[in-house]
Design a protein around this motif. Sequence first.
Motif, PDB file in Angstrom:
ATOM      1  N   LEU A 269       0.657  -1.272   0.055  1.00  0.00           N
ATOM      2  CA  LEU A 269       0.156   0.092   0.157  1.00  0.00           C
ATOM      3  C   LEU A 269       1.033   1.372  -0.099  1.00  0.00           C
ATOM      4  O   LEU A 269       1.687   1.409   0.847  1.00  0.00           O
ATOM      5  N   VAL A 270       0.702   2.104  -0.928  1.00  0.00           N
ATOM      6  CA  VAL A 270       1.553   3.103  -1.012  1.00  0.00           C
ATOM      7  C   VAL A 270       0.905   4.540  -1.064  1.00  0.00           C
ATOM      8  O   VAL A 270      -0.221   4.729  -1.919  1.00  0.00           O
ATOM      9  N   GLY A 271       1.249   5.282  -0.093  1.00  0.00           N
ATOM     10  CA  GLY A 271       0.472   6.785  -0.148  1.00  0.00           C
ATOM     11  C   GLY A 271       1.475   7.805   0.438  1.00  0.00           C
ATOM     12  O   GLY A 271       2.689   7.440   0.604  1.00  0.00           O
ATOM     13  N   THR A 311      -4.694  10.852  -7.806  1.00  0.00           N
ATOM     14  CA  THR A 311      -5.838  11.812  -7.802  1.00  0.00           C
ATOM     15  C   THR A 311      -6.951  11.391  -8.234  1.00  0.00           C
ATOM     16  O   THR A 311      -8.000  12.324  -8.112  1.00  0.00           O
ATOM     17  N   ALA A 312      -7.181  10.670  -9.406  1.00  0.00           N
ATOM     18  CA  ALA A 312      -8.416  10.360 -10.045  1.00  0.00           C
ATOM     19  C   ALA A 312      -8.976   8.932 -10.062  1.00  0.00           C
ATOM     20  O   ALA A 312      -8.500   8.408  -8.732  1.00  0.00           O
ATOM     21  N   GLY A 313      -9.666   8.671 -10.743  1.00  0.00           N
ATOM     22  CA  GLY A 313     -10.366   7.254 -10.303  1.00  0.00           C
ATOM     23  C   GLY A 313      -9.437   6.122 -10.607  1.00  0.00           C
ATOM     24  O   GLY A 313      -8.190   6.314 -11.057  1.00  0.00           O
ATOM     25  N   ALA A 314      -9.707   5.062 -10.190  1.00  0.00           N
ATOM     26  CA  ALA A 314      -8.867   3.822 -10.080  1.00  0.00           C
ATOM     27  C   ALA A 314      -8.658   3.329 -11.480  1.00  0.00           C
ATOM     28  O   ALA A 314      -9.326   3.256 -12.395  1.00  0.00           O
ATOM     29  N   MET A 315      -7.403   2.707 -11.611  1.00  0.00           N
ATOM     30  CA  MET A 315      -7.032   1.953 -12.827  1.00  0.00           C
ATOM     31  C   MET A 315      -6.080   0.735 -12.361  1.00  0.00           C
ATOM     32  O   MET A 315      -5.372   0.675 -11.673  1.00  0.00           O
ATOM     33  N   ASP A 325      -6.855   9.050  -4.055  1.00  0.00           N
ATOM     34  CA  ASP A 325      -6.546   9.178  -2.585  1.00  0.00           C
ATOM     35  C   ASP A 325      -7.838   9.579  -1.866  1.00  0.00           C
ATOM     36  O   ASP A 325      -7.972   9.572  -0.455  1.00  0.00           O
ATOM     37  N   PHE A 326      -8.971  10.381  -2.602  1.00  0.00           N
ATOM     38  CA  PHE A 326     -10.032  10.772  -1.559  1.00  0.00           C
ATOM     39  C   PHE A 326     -10.863   9.344  -1.316  1.00  0.00           C
ATOM     40  O   PHE A 326     -11.619   9.662  -0.178  1.00  0.00           O
ATOM     41  N   SER A 327     -10.600   8.267  -1.808  1.00  0.00           N
ATOM     42  CA  SER A 327     -11.575   6.964  -1.406  1.00  0.00           C
ATOM     43  C   SER A 327     -11.295   6.692   0.014  1.00  0.00           C
ATOM     44  O   SER A 327     -12.195   5.897   0.347  1.00  0.00           O
ATOM     45  N   PRO A 332     -13.234   1.719   5.537  1.00  0.00           N
ATOM     46  CA  PRO A 332     -13.614   0.607   4.846  1.00  0.00           C
ATOM     47  C   PRO A 332     -15.313   0.457   4.406  1.00  0.00           C
ATOM     48  O   PRO A 332     -15.827  -0.504   4.927  1.00  0.00           O
ATOM     49  N   ASP A 333     -15.820   1.753   4.124  1.00  0.00           N
ATOM     50  CA  ASP A 333     -17.058   1.784   3.993  1.00  0.00           C
ATOM     51  C   ASP A 333     -17.595   1.020   2.623  1.00  0.00           C
ATOM     52  O   ASP A 333     -16.583   0.327   1.924  1.00  0.00           O
ATOM     53  N   PHE A 334     -18.784   1.063   2.187  1.00  0.00           N
ATOM     54  CA  PHE A 334     -19.294   0.364   0.954  1.00  0.00           C
ATOM     55  C   PHE A 334     -18.544   0.564  -0.199  1.00  0.00           C
ATOM     56  O   PHE A 334     -18.089  -0.026  -1.028  1.00  0.00           O
ATOM     57  N   GLY A 335     -18.479   2.142  -0.467  1.00  0.00           N
ATOM     58  CA  GLY A 335     -17.725   2.466  -1.770  1.00  0.00           C
ATOM     59  C   GLY A 335     -16.410   2.168  -1.662  1.00  0.00           C
ATOM     60  O   GLY A 335     -15.958   1.875  -2.799  1.00  0.00           O
ATOM     61  N   MET A 336     -15.738   2.173  -0.760  1.00  0.00           N
ATOM     62  CA  MET A 336     -14.178   1.866  -0.711  1.00  0.00           C
ATOM     63  C   MET A 336     -14.015   0.426  -0.826  1.00  0.00           C
ATOM     64  O   MET A 336     -13.242  -0.075  -1.728  1.00  0.00           O
ATOM     65  N   ASN A 337     -14.770  -0.538  -0.150  1.00  0.00           N
ATOM     66  CA  ASN A 337     -14.838  -1.956  -0.353  1.00  0.00           C
ATOM     67  C   ASN A 337     -14.931  -2.347  -1.743  1.00  0.00           C
ATOM     68  O   ASN A 337     -14.572  -3.199  -2.374  1.00  0.00           O
ATOM     69  N   LYS A 338     -16.093  -1.717  -2.441  1.00  0.00           N
ATOM     70  CA  LYS A 338     -16.754  -2.114  -3.526  1.00  0.00           C
ATOM     71  C   LYS A 338     -15.592  -1.624  -4.941  1.00  0.00           C
ATOM     72  O   LYS A 338     -15.248  -2.455  -5.539  1.00  0.00           O
TER      73      LYS A 338
END
Length: 820
Positions: A269-271, A311-315, A325-327, A332-338
């Motif tokens: 995990l890299v941030g 910074t943008a959507g996942a790939m 990064d905002f996710s 670990p809510d629904f959106g993050m897990n999904k």
Amino acid sequence: MTATLRFLLTALAVIGCFGLRAQPDLNNFDFQGCHFYNKKIAPPALGDDRDAACGSNARSDSIDILNYAVSLDLTQFAQQILTASCEITFTAKQDGLDFLPLDLLNLTVDSVTSQGTPLVFDYDNLLLNVHLPAPLNVGQTMAVTVFYHGHPTADPSDFGGFVFENGYAYNLGIGLSSNPYNFGRSWHPCFDNFVERATYDLNIVSNGGRKGYAIGQFLGETDLGGGLALRQYRMDLPLPTYLVGTATSNYAAVHQQHTGAYGERPILLVGKQGDTTQMKNAFDYLPDAVDILESWFGPYIWGQVGYVLTTAGAMEHASLIAYPDFSIAAGPDFGMNKLMAHELGHHWWGNVTTLSCPDNMWVKEGNAEYSAHLFFEYVFGKDYFTKVVKDNFSFVLKTAHIDDGAYLPLSGLPYENTYGTHTYYKGAAMMHNLRGYLGDSLFQQGMKSILQAYQFQSVDAELFRDQLTSNTGVDMTSFFDDWIYAPGYSAFEIDSVHLVPNGIPGVDSYEATVFVQQKLHHAPHLHTNVPLEITFFDENWNTHTATFMASGEFSEGVVNVPFHPVWQILNDRNALNLAQLQDRTVVKNTGNISLGYCDLSNFQAQAVPDSALVSMVHYWVAPDPANGTQISTSHYWRYGGIIPAGFRSRVRLPYERANVNDLDYDLAGVPEDSLTLVWRPKPGVAWGKYPWYTRQPLNANNGFIRVDTMLPGDYAFAAGSLPLATGTDDLGEKRQVAVKIFPNPASESCTVQALLPNNSPVKIALTNATGRLLRQESVPVNGGLLAHPLNVSNLPSGIYWVKISDETGVFYAVEKLVKK
């Protein structure tokens, strides 16, 4: 670029291609998700889109790219300039190959060489044609190195390409408004298509304390002095360009280990420095996602499981997923897990096998989205999973045709709908249907077989279908013809059930012959070979579920039931996503009844003498015709269950007919006072007007039909007048109450008169046209006669409703009052 760095890039290109691997080993699932932003990106305005998107595939017939060795100098970070070299090792697949055509977008090409010898090239900011010093014949291999620099081009959608943003420098391999969508060309010369795969060496030089990360195995970091750092990576498994990712920033890494069924899996995990604690929390369920997807689809083959914040959507870059990064902010809510599970799912669907052209994008996106559903089932249980599946399909049924402009098939999508609602969410819904057709064991077996048969290859719908058929022994022709190649959906209703005792002494069992009718929602043909589940209930709510096959408009199935059934329903476990949204619940007390997916409002239990099993199915297909009147052509409801005597409920059924996409638009021309609720107790009985309802208009085209007393049966909207529905008299004489209001219209006062079945006091309620209660009062009844004065002098002119009920709220009658 300094002479030192130019030398370094040249040396790294040579080392990457020949020092580390002399010859590359080619044998070795409004929400922001993946690279999809619903309705935020205009489709690309292009000409012959599919030909442009798939045309570069032809290059792979004559040239096989074996390896890319890309070296990036990102020391001009503030200026947003990359300086790079890319060595391309390739083999000729035809004789007389005299040039190498490469995609490269809007960068300055400094030179092209082969083993240090300059080569002639042509470049128009889209295509770089490298002229070879001598023609190659089949099997001959060569390497050329391109030196280039510049400010890379990002996709106009703000998703795709190599970007410098908020202290990050990273690439996303898909450009959402570009053609082709593959966007490796924004940062290195390549064959930018879905079918060409190559291995990669990636070398990143950075400064300012930044660290470069990339896909593949980390080979090490070298301090070059002067604040420069070199980090090197090797990806041994072949990838198309869109799955190759890098990211550079002031990163910190979290290293974890997970032991699963197939052994150790390193997790990376890299941030940024301040993100690591939040990342660990947000990705808490990642090991579970690895476990369940390996269970369904086979071992994870990409080495580390990696996510890097951008910074943008996942790939879904293989082994190092770019992740917004905002996710992680909410944990670990629904959106993050999904989103986390969707991206991981791509490491099978997309990364192991992908599609050849965008019109089969469901192969990777539908399966990745369903991978997220499978994750929810594993971690949170079957009920949670079922809700996710039903939520997804409800969204599809209600919005996919609006978002994408039409009802579309999954295979053969128009180019502009490649990353639309159909691809992701209908794709996931149809993978659930595929599981329903095959059953869990064969679904698991068949999906694994596709990934094995087409590892590191592209697959289209036909290959997908044929591999499933061959591996499982189940002919998948009907499934693909109905659900993949065709738009729309089917629905099935029980017409009747014929019970015959089995005649086994001492055993109360029955042979049930089930008759069903199929109807269509924007589908071009009736579906065949559909495995329908039916669930039978006895009087104690014990259940028995069986499956039979349905084809065509009318079908029948024979099921042996080990008890005397008193009620039955199709698709109770939601094994299939059909054009019928349904729910059932147990009602033990008066008050609100929660039945999701059925488009009900204010469903309430008014009297509950004993627990009731209450069911509602909202069919998104036309009800049977009603003789003598216009009936809805789009939907109807079926209310049923195991409902005890004396149970009373009421509900508001919404109607919307203002917009062409509204379900009741077919009744848009019907005057408000002609809009009617019709009912029948069961199929085969004629529709009739339901006696116990009122209209509650909100405006000219929208409102509610309030059903004050619910009877089991089918409900639909209609226009005009029909005789009273047969079967409504079983509520007894108590319901047959005539009300008279005089004078009507009234200006100052009026009298409400009714003949009631007993002397019990009643409640008189006055509501406005929208159903808002204005006043209510209790009124005595003498000799069964009600004669009550009503003052209306303070009311504005308009339409009102006077409703009479007993003191427990059980409805008697309603009448319209007009105030002058």
